[in-house]
Design a protein around this motif. Sequence first.
Motif, mmCIF file in Angstrom:
data_model
loop_
_atom_site.group_PDB
_atom_site.id
_atom_site.type_symbol
_atom_site.label_atom_id
_atom_site.label_comp_id
_atom_site.label_asym_id
_atom_site.label_seq_id
_atom_site.Cartn_x
_atom_site.Cartn_y
_atom_site.Cartn_z
ATOM 1 N N ASP A 1650 -5.699 -13.509 -0.436
ATOM 2 C CA ASP A 1650 -4.972 -12.055 -0.606
ATOM 3 C C ASP A 1650 -3.525 -12.885 -0.945
ATOM 4 N N ALA A 1651 -2.926 -13.744 0.121
ATOM 5 C CA ALA A 1651 -1.203 -13.956 -0.636
ATOM 6 C C ALA A 1651 -1.281 -14.733 -1.919
ATOM 7 N N LYS A 1652 -2.055 -15.645 -2.618
ATOM 8 C CA LYS A 1652 -2.243 -16.103 -3.510
ATOM 9 C C LYS A 1652 -2.199 -15.359 -4.257
ATOM 10 N N GLU A 1653 -3.156 -13.997 -4.374
ATOM 11 C CA GLU A 1653 -3.350 -13.362 -5.939
ATOM 12 C C GLU A 1653 -2.180 -12.420 -5.579
ATOM 13 N N ILE A 1654 -1.208 -12.463 -4.982
ATOM 14 C CA ILE A 1654 0.140 -11.745 -4.896
ATOM 15 C C ILE A 1654 0.612 -12.385 -5.401
ATOM 16 N N TYR A 1655 1.030 -13.553 -5.467
ATOM 17 C CA TYR A 1655 2.440 -14.864 -5.439
ATOM 18 C C TYR A 1655 1.708 -14.653 -7.421
ATOM 19 N N GLU A 1656 0.568 -14.209 -7.854
ATOM 20 C CA GLU A 1656 0.223 -14.865 -8.944
ATOM 21 C C GLU A 1656 0.049 -13.962 -9.804
ATOM 22 N N ARG A 1657 0.517 -12.469 -9.799
ATOM 23 C CA ARG A 1657 0.111 -10.926 -9.891
ATOM 24 C C ARG A 1657 1.833 -10.456 -9.889
ATOM 25 N N CYS A 1658 2.629 -10.519 -8.994
ATOM 26 C CA CYS A 1658 3.491 -10.146 -8.642
ATOM 27 C C CYS A 1658 4.988 -11.220 -9.381
ATOM 28 N N THR A 1659 4.935 -11.360 -11.356
ATOM 29 C CA THR A 1659 5.693 -11.851 -11.652
ATOM 30 C C THR A 1659 7.370 -11.081 -12.003
ATOM 31 N N SER A 1660 6.779 -10.034 -11.924
ATOM 32 C CA SER A 1660 7.844 -8.976 -12.249
ATOM 33 C C SER A 1660 8.772 -8.698 -11.088
ATOM 34 N N LEU A 1661 8.349 -9.441 -10.044
ATOM 35 C CA LEU A 1661 9.056 -9.035 -8.307
ATOM 36 C C LEU A 1661 9.668 -10.131 -7.895
ATOM 37 N N SER A 1662 11.141 -9.915 -7.623
ATOM 38 C CA SER A 1662 11.612 -11.540 -7.476
ATOM 39 C C SER A 1662 10.805 -11.387 -6.132
ATOM 40 N N PHE A 1687 1.182 -13.963 7.395
ATOM 41 C CA PHE A 1687 0.717 -13.631 6.458
ATOM 42 C C PHE A 1687 2.509 -13.225 5.196
ATOM 43 N N VAL A 1688 3.063 -12.678 5.509
ATOM 44 C CA VAL A 1688 4.034 -12.621 5.399
ATOM 45 C C VAL A 1688 4.989 -14.393 4.908
ATOM 46 N N ARG A 1689 4.631 -15.085 6.342
ATOM 47 C CA ARG A 1689 5.271 -16.633 6.134
ATOM 48 C C ARG A 1689 4.851 -17.023 4.855
ATOM 49 N N LYS A 1690 2.850 -16.750 4.813
ATOM 50 C CA LYS A 1690 2.243 -17.396 4.259
ATOM 51 C C LYS A 1690 3.088 -17.611 2.446
ATOM 52 N N VAL A 1691 3.002 -15.605 2.356
ATOM 53 C CA VAL A 1691 3.241 -15.268 0.952
ATOM 54 C C VAL A 1691 4.850 -16.100 0.470
ATOM 55 N N GLN A 1692 5.666 -16.229 1.453
ATOM 56 C CA GLN A 1692 6.722 -16.957 1.356
ATOM 57 C C GLN A 1692 7.250 -18.170 0.558
ATOM 58 N N ALA A 1693 5.811 -18.846 1.821
ATOM 59 C CA ALA A 1693 6.010 -20.239 1.058
ATOM 60 C C ALA A 1693 5.192 -20.368 -0.316
ATOM 61 N N LEU A 1694 4.716 -19.294 -1.013
ATOM 62 C CA LEU A 1694 4.151 -19.583 -2.236
ATOM 63 C C LEU A 1694 5.433 -19.115 -2.847
ATOM 64 N N LEU A 1695 5.841 -18.393 -2.461
ATOM 65 C CA LEU A 1695 7.368 -18.018 -3.919
ATOM 66 C C LEU A 1695 8.320 -18.898 -3.583
ATOM 67 N N SER A 1696 8.572 -20.478 -2.824
ATOM 68 C CA SER A 1696 9.152 -20.576 -2.140
ATOM 69 C C SER A 1696 10.017 -21.352 -3.564
ATOM 70 N N SER A 1697 8.692 -22.169 -4.600
ATOM 71 C CA SER A 1697 8.905 -22.517 -5.069
ATOM 72 C C SER A 1697 9.382 -22.015 -6.635
ATOM 73 N N ARG A 1698 9.090 -21.186 -6.296
ATOM 74 C CA ARG A 1698 10.191 -19.834 -7.377
ATOM 75 C C ARG A 1698 11.686 -19.722 -7.419
ATOM 76 N N GLU A 1699 12.380 -19.257 -8.407
ATOM 77 C CA GLU A 1699 13.547 -20.042 -8.414
ATOM 78 C C GLU A 1699 14.012 -19.056 -9.668
ATOM 79 N N ASP A 1700 14.470 -17.634 -8.814
ATOM 80 C CA ASP A 1700 14.537 -16.002 -8.831
ATOM 81 C C ASP A 1700 16.160 -15.831 -8.499
ATOM 82 N N SER A 1701 16.007 -14.838 -9.000
ATOM 83 C CA SER A 1701 17.252 -13.791 -8.622
ATOM 84 C C SER A 1701 17.613 -13.791 -7.063
ATOM 85 N N SER A 1702 17.993 -13.989 -6.526
ATOM 86 C CA SER A 1702 18.356 -13.175 -5.235
ATOM 87 C C SER A 1702 18.770 -12.179 -4.357
#
Length: 1742
Positions: A1650-1662, A1687-1702
Motif C-alpha cells: 500500500d505504501a509503495k502504491e501511494i508513492y507511485e500513484r500520488c505524483t501530483s502531491l508533494s 505506516f506513515v514512516r514507511k511512506v515518508q521513507a519512500l518519499l524521501s528520494s523526492r525533490e519537491d516543494s516543502s
Amino acid sequence: MAVAELYTQYNRVWIPDPEEVWKSAEIAKDYRVGAKVLRLLLEDGTELDYSVDPESLPPLRNPDVLVGENDLTALSYLHEPAVLHNLRIRFAESKLIYTYSGIILVAMNPYKQLPIYGDAIIHAYSGQNMGDMDPHIFAVAEEAYKQMARNNKNQSIIVSGESGAGKTVSARYAMRYFATVSKSSTKARMEDKVLASNPITEAVGNAKTTRNDNSSRFGKYTEISFDERNQIIGANMRTYLLEKSRVVFQSENERNYHIFYQLCASAQQSEFKHLKLGSAEEFNYTRMGGSTIIEGVNDRANMIETQKTFTLLGFKEDFQMDVFKILAAILHLGNVQIIAVGNERSAVSEDGSHLEVFCELLGLESVRVAQWLCNRKIITNSETVVKPMTRSQAINARDALAKKIYAQLFDFIVERINQALQFSGKQHTFIGVLDIYGFETFDANSFEQFCINYANEKLQQQFNLHVFKLEQEEYMKEDIPWTLIDFYDNQPVIDLIEAKMGILELLDEECLLPHGTDENWLQKLYNNFVNKNSLFEKPRMSNTSFIIQHFADKVEYKCEGFLEKNRDTVYDMLVEILRASKFHLCANFFQENPVPSSPFGSAITVKSAKPVVKPNNKHFRSTVGSKFRSSLYLLMETLNATMPHYVRCIKPNDEKLPFEFDSKRIVQQLRACGVLETIRISAQSYPSRWTYIEFYSRFGILMTKQELSFSDKKEVCKVILHRLIQDSNQYQFGKTKIFFRAGQVAYLEKLRLDKLRQGCVVIQKHIRGWLQRKKFLRERRAALIIQQYFRGQQTVRKAVTATALKEAWAAIIIQKYCRAYLVRSLYQLIRVATITIQAYTRGFLARRRYRKMLEEHKAVILQKYARAWLARRRFQNIRRFVLNIQLTYRVQRLQKKLEDQNRENHGLVEKLTSLAALQAGDMEKIQKLESELDRAATHRQNYEEKGKRYKASVEEKLAKLQKRNSELEIEKEQIQLKLQEKTDELKEKMDNLTKQLFDDVQKEERQRILLEKSFELKTQDYEKQIRFLKEEMKALKDEKVQLQHQLEGERVASDGLRGEVARLSKQAKTISEFEKEIELLQTQKIEVEKHVQSQKREMREKVSEITKQLLESYDTEDVRSRLSLEDLEHLNEDGELWFAYEGLKKATRILESHLQSQKDCYEKEIEALNFKVVHLSQEINHLQKLFREENDINESIRHEVTRLTSENMMIPDFKQQIAELEKQKQDLEIRLNEQAENMKGQLEELSNQLNHNQEEEGTQRKTIGAPNEMHTKEKEKLMDKIQEMQEASEHLRKQFETESEVKSSFRQEASRLTVEHGDLEEVLDMKDRVIKKLQDQVKTLTKTIEKANDVHLSSGPKEYLGMLEYKREDEAKLIQNLILDLKPRGVVVNMIPGLPAHILFMCVRYADSLNDANMLKSLMNSTINGIKQVVKEHLEDFEMLSFWLSNTCHFLNCLKQYSGEEEFMKNNNLRQNKNCLNNFDLSEYRQILSDVAIRIYHQFIIIMENNIQPIIVPGMLEYESLQGISSLKPTGFRKRSSSIDDTDAYTMTSILQQLSYFYSTMCQNGLDPEIVRQAVKQLFFLIGAVTLNSLFLRKDMCSCRKGMQIRCNISYLEEWLKDKNLQNSLARETLEALSQAAWLLQVKKTTDSDAKEIYERCTSLSSVQIIKILNSYTPIDDFEKRVTPSFVRKVQALLSSREDSSHLMLDTKYLFQVTFPFTPSPHALEMIQIPSSFKLGFLNRL
C-alpha cells in the motif's frame, strides 16, 4: 443510564501510572455495583485486579472514533487522561500542534519548522468561522478580528506559557495575521512597522535559556489600533517585569540578551570600530554562561536585520549608533576590574582601559566613576559621610548600575517604538496581544517567579470568570435550567499577595526600613500567616523560604534577595554622575523630570510599565513590587474591557526534540495553564453538546421506521433519546442543541457500534452462506463429472473382448457403406433441386431486368415530352406575367396622365377667370367712354362742322377696317385648314412609328422563339453526341494504359492549351465593350426623360405666352381713339360694339381650342415616346440579365475548361472543340459585322427620310404665323429624340441578337462539356491531383476575369470601402458613445462579436487613408485610454470586463490581420488584403493593446475567482453529493454563538451554475475559444487548490467517505467540461492533485505494498502534502482503522528520494501564463453596418 453500568466487559478505563501518568486497560469482567475490585487486562496482556473505590471508579476511556478531535470538549468523557491521550494522538501521531479546549487554543511547541504559516494559510483562514477549520493560531486571530469588525468591540489575545513553550512565536504569528488581512492603503504601511517592532524587542528583551533559545525575558502587551475600515493605523506596546539580572548574570548554557552578541559579531565593521568591541568571549557579561553561540543562528545577519527594522521604524543612523554606544558601554562596564584593598576597601584596577572606554562612550569623568564605584555617600541629618565599600559591594554597585542603564535603555526603546507607531486621529477599535510568562516553578524560586505567578493568578481569575460567563450565556441561550457550577476561585491567594498587610505590602514596608533584611521580612510573614491562612505554609526543613498554594501547584520561594530586587536601587552619586553626562541620551535617562508618556489611548491610558526613575525621596520610593502591581491592575482593567481569546502554549519535552511527548511535563503545564480547570467546569454540567442535525445524522441508525417517518427531526431526536436513555437527567433539550452528561455520548456510540456490528454480522452471514453454497455446488459438479468418467471407464473395461471388438469392427464397416449411400442419394437430390431453382430464378431475374429496361426507356420518352410541355408552359406563364406587368404599368401611366390633365384644366379655369376679370375692366372702360360721350354732347354744337368732316373721314376708315377684317378672316380659315392637315399628317406618322416599333417587338419575340427552338434542337443533337461519346468511353478506357506513357508529350500540349485559354480570356474582355454601351444607353434614357419633362414645361409656358399675345393684340385704347363720339354712340345704340367684343372672344376660344388640340397631339407623342423608353429600359434590364447569365456561363465554361485541361486523355478532342469554338466565334464576328452594316444602312435611310420630312415641314412652317413656328421647333426636337431612341433600340436589338446567339452557343457547348466531364470524372480522378498546378493557374486567370467583370458592372449595388469617415472634433463623441457609454447586453444579443472593435478599426483605416499621423495617433491613444477608463470604472462588473476583453482582442486581431505582414495575411481573401493599412505601422500600439488585454484578463480572472471562491469549500467539501454515506461528528464548543454562520447553503450545483454563467457570458461576448479555455483552466485550478488547501486544514474532512464525495464532485466537473466541449482545455489536469488526494483517502493504508502504491500513484502531491493527509486521516466509525505511525514512516521513507516543494498549501493566487491567439476576423469590413442604438450618426460609410 448510571455511570457504573458503563463498566462492562471490553470497555476501557484509565489507571494511574508513575511514568506515563495514565495508562489504558480493558475491563475483563463486568463490574458489579459496590465491588471493590475491578478485573482489568493491560495492553501488554497481563491481567490485574485493580482496587477501586465504589464512589470513585477509574475514568473511562473514550471510543476510538472520538479520539483525536479538534476540540477536547467534544469528548464524551472529559477528564485528565482523556485530554492527555487526545493531545498525544494529535501531536505525536497526527503531527498536529494545535487543539481547542473550549475557548482555549492549546499550542504544542513542535521544535521544528512547519509549513503551516504561509500567506496561503492566512488567506485560507481569513473569513472562516473557528469551528470550520482545524485549530490554528490564525483561527483565533480571525475570530478576534471578525468580532472586532462585526461588534465594534475591542479584543484581546492572551498568550501564556512557560519559557520555551512558543509564546513569542505565537504572538508574532497573530500580529502577522492582523497585518496581512488588514492591509492599509497608505504609503506608510503601518502594518509593516508593527511587525518590525518584534525583531527589535526580541533583540533587546529575548535571550537563550536552558529551556528556550529565544526566550522572552519580559511581558508584553501590544495594542494594535484599527480605524473604521478595520485597517491598522498604529500600535502601542506595554512591557512588564524585564529580567534585569540577566544583564549581569547568566546561568550555565544560557546567554545574555541577543543584542550584545549581535554587536560583538559586527564589531569588526567600520561603523562599529569606535565602540572598541571584540568577540563575545572577551566580555564578562556575555561569556558568563559559557555558551556564546546558538546553533543555527547567525548573530551578524541578525544584526543587519535589527538595523533594517530600526530604519523601517524611522530611527535614523545617529539614533541607532547612540543605542549601540550605550550597549557597548554596558559591556565595557562589566569588564571593569575591582580589586580589594584590605578587608573594608576596594578600588578599580590600574588597567582601567575598559573604564576609560565606558566613560568615553557615555561622556563621563573616569576619575569620578572610579571613585564612586568603590565608595558611597551616606547622608544623615547632621552630616554627610563617605563610606568605602568592600569588593563584593563594589561589584554589586557596578552590576546595579549596568542593570539600571539597560533597564532605562529598554524602556526608552519601547517608548520610541511607540512614538514610531503612533497615529493621528482617533482609534476606532483595537486588538491587544498579550505575550506574558506562564506559571513557573523551579528548584529555587525567587522574587521574579513570585511576581510571575502573582500575574498568572490574576489572569487565571479573569479566565475563570470569563469561562463561567460563557457557560452561563450558552445555557441561557438554549433555555437550559441554570445550576450553579462549583469552580475554583483563587481570590484568597490574590488577597494573600496583594491585600492590606499582604505579602507585597509587608515587603514594601520592610524595604523602607534602613536596616531591613530578608530574614526580618520572612519572620513577619511567619507571624502573620502561618496557621492563620491555609494557602501559606512554612517548610519543615528551612527557615529561609515559604510556600504558597497557587491554583496550579504549591511553590516554595526562597526569601534571599527579595528586598534588594524589590528596591532596585542605584547609589545616588552614580546617578548624579550619569545625570551630568555629556552624552545627551544617557543624561536624559536620569533626569529628575520623567519623560512624557506616549500620546496614545482614547479609552485607556497607555504607558510603559517601567517609567523612568523618580528623584530621591527620603520618605517614599516606589518599589518594583508596587510598580508591577499597578501595571498589572492596568492590564486587568484593559482585559476586562475587551473580549478575551486564550492561547496556552505547552512545552512537550525539555530536550527540545521534535514531536516528542513527555506526559509528565505536559500534565504539569496543563494543570498550571487552566486547561484542566476548563475541562472540569465543562464536565460538571453537560459537557457534550450536539446540534439536532448532527445527532440525527450520527445516530439515525438507532431509529426505528416509525421514528424515521416523522417529518420534524427535532421531535425524532427527542423520541429516540427518551427510548434509549431512560434517565432524563442525563440530557437536556435546548433550542438548537442537545446537552449530554459525561459518558452519555459514549453510551450512544456503543449502541450505534452494536447496531452496526449486528448489521455487519447479518451481512457477513448471508455473504458467507452464499460463498459456501457456491463452493458446495462447484464441488458437487466436480464430483459428478469424476463419477461419470470413472463409471464410463469401468464399463469400457468390462465390455472390451475379442468377439466384441470383431463385431464392433464389422458394424462400423456396414455403417460406413450405408451412410455413404444415403449421403450420395441425398446429395444428388439436392443438386437436381438446386439446378432447377437456379434455372427458374435466373429466368425470372432476366425477365424482370428486361421489363425494367423497357420501363426506363418509356419513362425517358415520357420525361422528354413532359419536360418540353413544362418548359412551354413555364414560358407562357412568364410571358403572361410580363404582359400583365406591362398592362399595370400602362394603366398607372394613364392614371398619371389623367391627373396631369386635371391639373391643366384647373389652370385653364383660372385663365378664364382672369379673362372674366379683364372683361369687367373693359366694361368699366366702356362706362367711362359713355361718360365722356355725355360730356362731349355739351360741346356738340361747337364742333358740328368739325364733326361732319371727321365723320366723313371715319366712314372711310371704317370701310377700310371692314375690308381688312374680312381679309384676316379668310387668312385665318386658311391657317386653320393647314394646321388641320399638318396634325393629320403627324398623327399618321406617329401611328406608323408605333406600328413599326410594335412589329419590331413581334419580330424580336419570333426570333426568341426560333432561338429557343434551335436551342432545343441543338440539345437533342448534343444528347445524341453524348450517347456516342459514352460508347466511345469504353474504347478510351482500353487505350488508357497506352496514353499514360504519352503523358509527358501531352503536357507540352497542355501548355499550348494554356495559351488558347489566355486568348479566350482576352477575347472575353470584349464583353466589357457591351457593358459600356449598355451604360451609354442608360444615360441616354435618363437624358431623354429629363428632356421630355423640360419640353412639357416649355410647352406650357409657350401656350400661356400665345394667349397673352392674342389678348394684347387687341388694344382697346387704339379702337377708342379711332372712333368718334357719334360712332361710339351709334355703335352702342345698334349693339355693334358688343358684337365686336363677342367676336374677339370667339377668336380667342378658337385659338385656345387649336392650341389644346396641338397640346393633346404632342402629349400623345410624348406618351408614345415614354412607352418606347419604358420598353427599351425593360429590354436593357433583360439584356443585363442575359449578360450576367452569360458571365455565369462564361465562368462555368472556364471552370469546365480548367477541369478538362487536367483530363489529358481527351486533349485531342479538346483541340477539335477549341477549333470549333474559334470557327463559331469567327462566324459570330462575321454575322455581327454584317448586321452592323445593315443597321447602319437602315439608320441612314431613316435619317434621310426624317430630313426630307423636316424640309417639307419647314416650308409649311414658314407660311404659318409666329405661334406655329415655336411648336414646329419643339416637334423637331422631339423627332430628333425619337430618331436617337430608334437608333438605340436598333443597337440594343443587334446586341441582343448577338448576345443571344453567343449565349445559345455557350449553353450548348457547356451542356455538352458538362456531360462529357460527368462521364470522364471517375476515370480521370487520379490525374486531377497530378495536374493540380495547372488548375491553380487557370483559377487565377478566371479570378482576374471575374475581377475585370466586377469592375465594369454598371448598375450593381453601391460598394463600400470598409472605412468610416469622421471629423477630428467628433473623436471624443466617438469614444464616449462607443466605449464609455456602451452597454454590452444589447450589443451581445443582436450584433456580431467584436462590433465596437471593428468600428474602431474602420475609423483607424480612414485615418490611415488620409495619411494623417496626428489623427491616427490621437484616435489610438483615445481608444486605449477609453478602454482603460471603462475597465477602471467597472472593475467589479464581470460582464463589462468580459465584453471589453473580447473587444480588445478583436481590435488587436484586426490590427494584426490588416497590418500587411505576411504571417497575419495567410487566411485573408483578396478583398481583405486590399483593406490593409497603407501608411502607418501600428506594431507599438499592438504591444500596448496586448498589455491592456493582459491587465483586463487578470482583473477578469480575479472577479471570477472572488465570485466562485466562497462557493468552493461548501460545494466541494461540505455538501454531500452522495446522500447518506457521511455521518456528522460533534464539533465541540467552538461552534459558539459568537461565530455566526453567515454562509449560504451552497452545493455542487451552485458551483456548476456559476461556471455555466461564466462560460455563457464569455461566449455571448464573443470571447475567443482559446481564451475561454484558459479562463476555465484557471477556474478549475482555483477549485482544486482551494478544496485541497481546505482539506489540509480540516482534519474532520480527511476520511474515506469524504474521499468518495470529492471523487463524485470531480466527476461532475468533468461532465461539465464534456458538456461544454472543453476537454482539451487542460482544466482536468489541474484537478489531478485533488483527485489523487481523494484516492489517497479511500485507498487501503496498512501494508508495504500500500505504501509503495501511494508513492507511485500520488505524483501530483508533494511529500509534505501526502504525509499531512495520512496524519490527518480520521475514521468516522470504529470499523475504520487509523493510519499507524509506522505506516506513515514507511511512506515518508519512500518519499524521501523526492525533490519537491516543502510548502503544504497550494498557491491559490497563481496565474497561468495567458496567450492571446491570433484569430482573423471572418467579417468583411465593407458589409458591417452601424446600429442606430450606438448613436454614431456622425460616422459616414465610404
